[in-house]
Design a protein around this motif. Structure first.
Motif, PDB file in Angstrom:
ATOM      1  N   PHE A  59       0.775  -1.200   0.153  1.00  0.00           N
ATOM      2  CA  PHE A  59       0.067  -0.099   0.070  1.00  0.00           C
ATOM      3  C   PHE A  59       0.656   1.366   0.016  1.00  0.00           C
ATOM      4  CE2 PHE A  59      -2.746  -3.296   2.174  1.00  0.00           C
ATOM      5  CZ  PHE A  59      -3.704  -3.050   1.094  1.00  0.00           C
ATOM      6  N   ALA A  60       0.405   2.077  -0.597  1.00  0.00           N
ATOM      7  CA  ALA A  60       1.331   3.531  -0.795  1.00  0.00           C
ATOM      8  C   ALA A  60       1.516   4.243   0.523  1.00  0.00           C
ATOM      9  CB  ALA A  60       0.682   4.291  -1.919  1.00  0.00           C
ATOM     10  N   HIS A  61       0.487   4.129   1.402  1.00  0.00           N
ATOM     11  CA  HIS A  61       0.650   4.764   2.535  1.00  0.00           C
ATOM     12  C   HIS A  61       1.516   4.423   3.445  1.00  0.00           C
ATOM     13  CE1 HIS A  61      -2.406   1.901   3.621  1.00  0.00           C
ATOM     14  NE2 HIS A  61      -2.218   2.070   4.956  1.00  0.00           N
ATOM     15  N   TRP A  62       1.884   3.011   3.372  1.00  0.00           N
ATOM     16  CA  TRP A  62       2.850   2.415   4.325  1.00  0.00           C
ATOM     17  C   TRP A  62       4.180   3.170   4.433  1.00  0.00           C
ATOM     18  CZ3 TRP A  62       1.664  -3.596   4.063  1.00  0.00           C
ATOM     19  CH2 TRP A  62       0.194  -3.899   4.637  1.00  0.00           C
ATOM     20  N   ARG A  63       4.596   3.661   3.500  1.00  0.00           N
ATOM     21  CA  ARG A  63       5.686   4.556   3.595  1.00  0.00           C
ATOM     22  C   ARG A  63       5.979   5.558   4.465  1.00  0.00           C
ATOM     23  NH1 ARG A  63       5.967   8.914  -0.028  1.00  0.00           N
ATOM     24  NH2 ARG A  63       4.192   8.724  -1.453  1.00  0.00           N
ATOM     25  N   LEU A  64       4.641   6.044   4.650  1.00  0.00           N
ATOM     26  CA  LEU A  64       4.660   7.191   5.628  1.00  0.00           C
ATOM     27  C   LEU A  64       4.505   6.834   7.121  1.00  0.00           C
ATOM     28  CD1 LEU A  64       1.810   9.191   3.953  1.00  0.00           C
ATOM     29  CD2 LEU A  64       4.329   9.777   3.788  1.00  0.00           C
ATOM     30  N   THR A  65       4.218   5.547   7.374  1.00  0.00           N
ATOM     31  CA  THR A  65       3.960   5.077   8.657  1.00  0.00           C
ATOM     32  C   THR A  65       5.112   4.340   9.095  1.00  0.00           C
ATOM     33  OG1 THR A  65       2.550   3.311   7.935  1.00  0.00           O
ATOM     34  CG2 THR A  65       1.416   5.340   8.686  1.00  0.00           C
ATOM     35  N   ALA A  66       5.561   4.619  10.292  1.00  0.00           N
ATOM     36  CA  ALA A  66       6.843   3.830  10.483  1.00  0.00           C
ATOM     37  C   ALA A  66       6.471   2.223  11.027  1.00  0.00           C
ATOM     38  CB  ALA A  66       7.568   4.499  11.812  1.00  0.00           C
ATOM     39  N   THR A  67       5.314   2.174  11.672  1.00  0.00           N
ATOM     40  CA  THR A  67       4.910   1.060  12.182  1.00  0.00           C
ATOM     41  C   THR A  67       3.302   0.868  11.972  1.00  0.00           C
ATOM     42  OG1 THR A  67       4.523   1.826  14.101  1.00  0.00           O
ATOM     43  CG2 THR A  67       6.681   0.588  13.818  1.00  0.00           C
ATOM     44  N   VAL A  68       2.746  -0.317  11.646  1.00  0.00           N
ATOM     45  CA  VAL A  68       1.485  -0.742  11.700  1.00  0.00           C
ATOM     46  C   VAL A  68       1.085  -0.904  13.075  1.00  0.00           C
ATOM     47  CG1 VAL A  68      -0.219  -2.459  10.504  1.00  0.00           C
ATOM     48  CG2 VAL A  68       1.996  -1.878   9.489  1.00  0.00           C
TER      49      VAL A  68
END
Length: 74
Positions: free
Chosen positions: A60-69
């Motif tokens: 998902f494209a937005h996972w590069r913005l979030t450090a962790t899930v």
């Protein structure tokens, strides 16, 4: 579509996109819980999402913005 939107707005105010990315993660966890009955517990759904995020970093494209899930709250 989301990737293009994130690329555009991350040029101006990238810190404003982090809450949006976390909200998208919350929607994904909710979808996992509804789709897969064995993952109905929030802890199991979060664990599955973390496993997927580790395995497929660019799913998902937005996972590069979030450090962790792990910071997802649904």
């Amino acid at each position: 579509m989301v990737a293009g939107w994130l690329n555009y707005y991350s040029r101006f105010r990238p810190w404003k996109l982090i809450p949006l990315a976390m909200r998208i993660n919350a929607y994904l966890v909710r979808w996992i819980r509804q789709k897969y009955k064995r993952l109905a517990a929030k802890r199991k759904a979060l664990a599955k999402m973390q496993e997927i995020a580790r395995r497929y970093l660019r799913m998902f494209a937005h996972w590069r913005l979030t450090a962790t899930v792990s910071a997802v709250s649904a």
